[in-house]
Every structure is written in C-alpha cells, then in structure tokens.
Design a protein around this motif. Structure first.
Motif, PDB file in Angstrom:
ATOM      1  N   GLU A 119     -10.479  -6.055 -10.739  1.00  0.00           N
ATOM      2  CA  GLU A 119     -10.595  -5.567  -9.357  1.00  0.00           C
ATOM      3  C   GLU A 119     -10.313  -6.684  -8.359  1.00  0.00           C
ATOM      4  O   GLU A 119      -9.626  -6.470  -7.359  1.00  0.00           O
ATOM      5  CB  GLU A 119     -11.991  -4.978  -9.111  1.00  0.00           C
ATOM      6  N   ILE A 120     -10.833  -7.871  -8.636  1.00  0.00           N
ATOM      7  CA  ILE A 120     -10.593  -9.006  -7.738  1.00  0.00           C
ATOM      8  C   ILE A 120      -9.107  -9.332  -7.693  1.00  0.00           C
ATOM      9  O   ILE A 120      -8.533  -9.521  -6.616  1.00  0.00           O
ATOM     10  CB  ILE A 120     -11.429 -10.233  -8.164  1.00  0.00           C
ATOM     11  N   GLU A 121      -8.487  -9.404  -8.847  1.00  0.00           N
ATOM     12  CA  GLU A 121      -7.057  -9.734  -8.896  1.00  0.00           C
ATOM     13  C   GLU A 121      -6.214  -8.657  -8.206  1.00  0.00           C
ATOM     14  O   GLU A 121      -5.245  -8.975  -7.507  1.00  0.00           O
ATOM     15  CB  GLU A 121      -6.602  -9.945 -10.339  1.00  0.00           C
ATOM     16  N   GLN A 122      -6.578  -7.394  -8.368  1.00  0.00           N
ATOM     17  CA  GLN A 122      -5.853  -6.311  -7.693  1.00  0.00           C
ATOM     18  C   GLN A 122      -6.021  -6.415  -6.175  1.00  0.00           C
ATOM     19  O   GLN A 122      -5.077  -6.175  -5.418  1.00  0.00           O
ATOM     20  CB  GLN A 122      -6.330  -4.949  -8.195  1.00  0.00           C
ATOM     21  N   ALA A 123      -7.218  -6.772  -5.737  1.00  0.00           N
ATOM     22  CA  ALA A 123      -7.454  -6.923  -4.301  1.00  0.00           C
ATOM     23  C   ALA A 123      -6.638  -8.090  -3.740  1.00  0.00           C
ATOM     24  O   ALA A 123      -6.037  -7.976  -2.663  1.00  0.00           O
ATOM     25  CB  ALA A 123      -8.942  -7.126  -4.031  1.00  0.00           C
ATOM     26  N   ILE A 124      -6.618  -9.201  -4.451  1.00  0.00           N
ATOM     27  CA  ILE A 124      -5.829 -10.360  -4.006  1.00  0.00           C
ATOM     28  C   ILE A 124      -4.354  -9.984  -3.929  1.00  0.00           C
ATOM     29  O   ILE A 124      -3.666 -10.329  -2.965  1.00  0.00           O
ATOM     30  CB  ILE A 124      -6.072 -11.570  -4.928  1.00  0.00           C
ATOM     31  N   ALA A 125      -3.869  -9.241  -4.914  1.00  0.00           N
ATOM     32  CA  ALA A 125      -2.467  -8.786  -4.906  1.00  0.00           C
ATOM     33  C   ALA A 125      -2.182  -7.861  -3.725  1.00  0.00           C
ATOM     34  O   ALA A 125      -1.047  -7.782  -3.251  1.00  0.00           O
ATOM     35  CB  ALA A 125      -2.129  -8.087  -6.218  1.00  0.00           C
ATOM     36  N   ALA A 126      -3.235  -7.184  -3.221  1.00  0.00           N
ATOM     37  CA  ALA A 126      -3.088  -6.292  -2.071  1.00  0.00           C
ATOM     38  C   ALA A 126      -3.386  -7.014  -0.757  1.00  0.00           C
ATOM     39  O   ALA A 126      -3.675  -6.384   0.262  1.00  0.00           O
ATOM     40  CB  ALA A 126      -4.003  -5.075  -2.228  1.00  0.00           C
ATOM     41  N   ASP A 127      -3.353  -8.351  -0.776  1.00  0.00           N
ATOM     42  CA  ASP A 127      -3.555  -9.202   0.403  1.00  0.00           C
ATOM     43  C   ASP A 127      -4.990  -9.256   0.921  1.00  0.00           C
ATOM     44  O   ASP A 127      -5.221  -9.510   2.099  1.00  0.00           O
ATOM     45  CB  ASP A 127      -2.594  -8.812   1.534  1.00  0.00           C
ATOM     46  N   PHE A 128      -5.954  -9.039   0.042  1.00  0.00           N
ATOM     47  CA  PHE A 128      -7.351  -9.273   0.399  1.00  0.00           C
ATOM     48  C   PHE A 128      -7.647 -10.734   0.113  1.00  0.00           C
ATOM     49  O   PHE A 128      -7.267 -11.270  -0.930  1.00  0.00           O
ATOM     50  CB  PHE A 128      -8.291  -8.389  -0.430  1.00  0.00           C
ATOM     51  N   LEU A 129      -8.328 -11.384   1.029  1.00  0.00           N
ATOM     52  CA  LEU A 129      -8.693 -12.787   0.868  1.00  0.00           C
ATOM     53  C   LEU A 129     -10.106 -12.857   0.287  1.00  0.00           C
ATOM     54  O   LEU A 129     -11.047 -12.318   0.883  1.00  0.00           O
ATOM     55  CB  LEU A 129      -8.641 -13.487   2.226  1.00  0.00           C
ATOM     56  N   PRO A 130     -10.281 -13.491  -0.891  1.00  0.00           N
ATOM     57  CA  PRO A 130     -11.634 -13.607  -1.441  1.00  0.00           C
ATOM     58  C   PRO A 130     -12.463 -14.598  -0.627  1.00  0.00           C
ATOM     59  O   PRO A 130     -11.984 -15.677  -0.286  1.00  0.00           O
ATOM     60  CB  PRO A 130     -11.411 -14.104  -2.862  1.00  0.00           C
ATOM     61  N   VAL A 131     -13.692 -14.175  -0.300  1.00  0.00           N
ATOM     62  CA  VAL A 131     -14.589 -15.009   0.498  1.00  0.00           C
ATOM     63  C   VAL A 131     -15.999 -14.936  -0.072  1.00  0.00           C
ATOM     64  O   VAL A 131     -16.350 -14.018  -0.795  1.00  0.00           O
ATOM     65  CB  VAL A 131     -14.609 -14.590   1.984  1.00  0.00           C
TER      66      VAL A 131
END
Length: 157
Positions: A119-131
């Motif tokens: 889920e984290i990797e998919q979010a990063i691929a969708a331009d979500f910045l992990p914080v």
C-alpha cells in the motif's frame, strides 16, 4: 482519507469536521477489518451535520462511501492537490516540514497495525509523499486529528 477502525470513526468524523475538512473518505485497507453498513454511513453524515452546527462552520464535509485504498489511488487526485501518507516505522520527514501551500491537501491515514508495504509503495507511485506524525505510534482515531492539527497550524500561521 482514513482507514475505518473497529471503533471510533464517529469521533473521527466529528473532530475532523470541527477542524475544517472538506471531504472524508473512509478507506478499506488490506489490514482493515470493517466494512460498514449503509446505516453507519448515514450516521456519519448526520454526525458531520451536527458538528458543523456546533463549530459554526458553513460547509458540511462530504463523506464518501467507503472505498478500497487502491481504487482511490487509481482514481487519481485533482490538479493542485498535494498528497501525503502517514507512515510509521520508516525514516521519513515530519509532516510539518513537508507541508506546502496548495489549493488542496489530501492526507491518508492507515489502519491499526499500519499500511502494508504494498500500500505504501502504491501510494508513493501515485505521488503521495510519505510523512511522519511524530515519534509515537498513534491509533487510527488519533492520527487524523494530529495530522489536521499540524495542517491547521501550518495554514493558520
């Protein structure tokens, strides 16, 4: 966006409304255990209306139907939106240091037990910045309020 916890989503809706959110998207996640009934969704919308009156806001937030996190990521975000995903147990920058002024901010909060790596990797691929929301591990009902408090403090300064 918030993963639906076993208990406490009513409190998330109430407090998020008081803190000024425009939209709440209940998320179905890989580690989530809850798929709420239509009556529950109607209840959340009623709670939002009551919270608007209590906090003297003018806008009732939109509460969407619960959706799988991946479906939300595939839907994409509107132009001008800055997206963040709160993660734990990773070395990432704090939300406050990453905030940018934009027309819209989207924050994704995971389930109890955290997001899966996929889920984290998919979010990063969708331009979500992990914080990070800090050093402490927060419950799903606490994390959105912490994130909103940080965002409000940033926008109000």
């Amino acid at each position: 966006m918030v993963a639906i916890p076993k208990n406490g989503f009513d409190d998330i809706v109430r407090a998020a409304t008081e803190l000024g959110v425009y939209r709440i998207i209940p998320l179905l996640t890989e580690r989530g255990l809850v798929n709420p009934s239509p009556q529950k969704i109607d209840r959340w919308r009623k709670i939002a209306r009551e919270a608007v009156e209590q906090s003297e806001r003018q806008i009732i937030p939109i509460i969407e139907e619960p959706q799988p996190f991946l479906a939300i990521l595939n839907r994409g975000v509107s132009p001008g939106t800055t997206c963040y995903i709160g993660v734990t147990r990773r070395t990432v920058d704090p939300l406050l240091s990453q905030l940018q002024t934009s027309t819209e901010i989207t924050m994704a909060i995971g389930p109890e037990g955290g997001w899966t790596e996929a889920e984290i990797e998919q979010a990063i691929a969708a331009d979500f910045l992990p914080v990070s929301l800090g050093k402490r591990i927060l419950r799903t009902i606490t994390a959105p309020l912490v994130a909103l408090a940080i965002i409000n403090a940033y926008l109000d300064s």
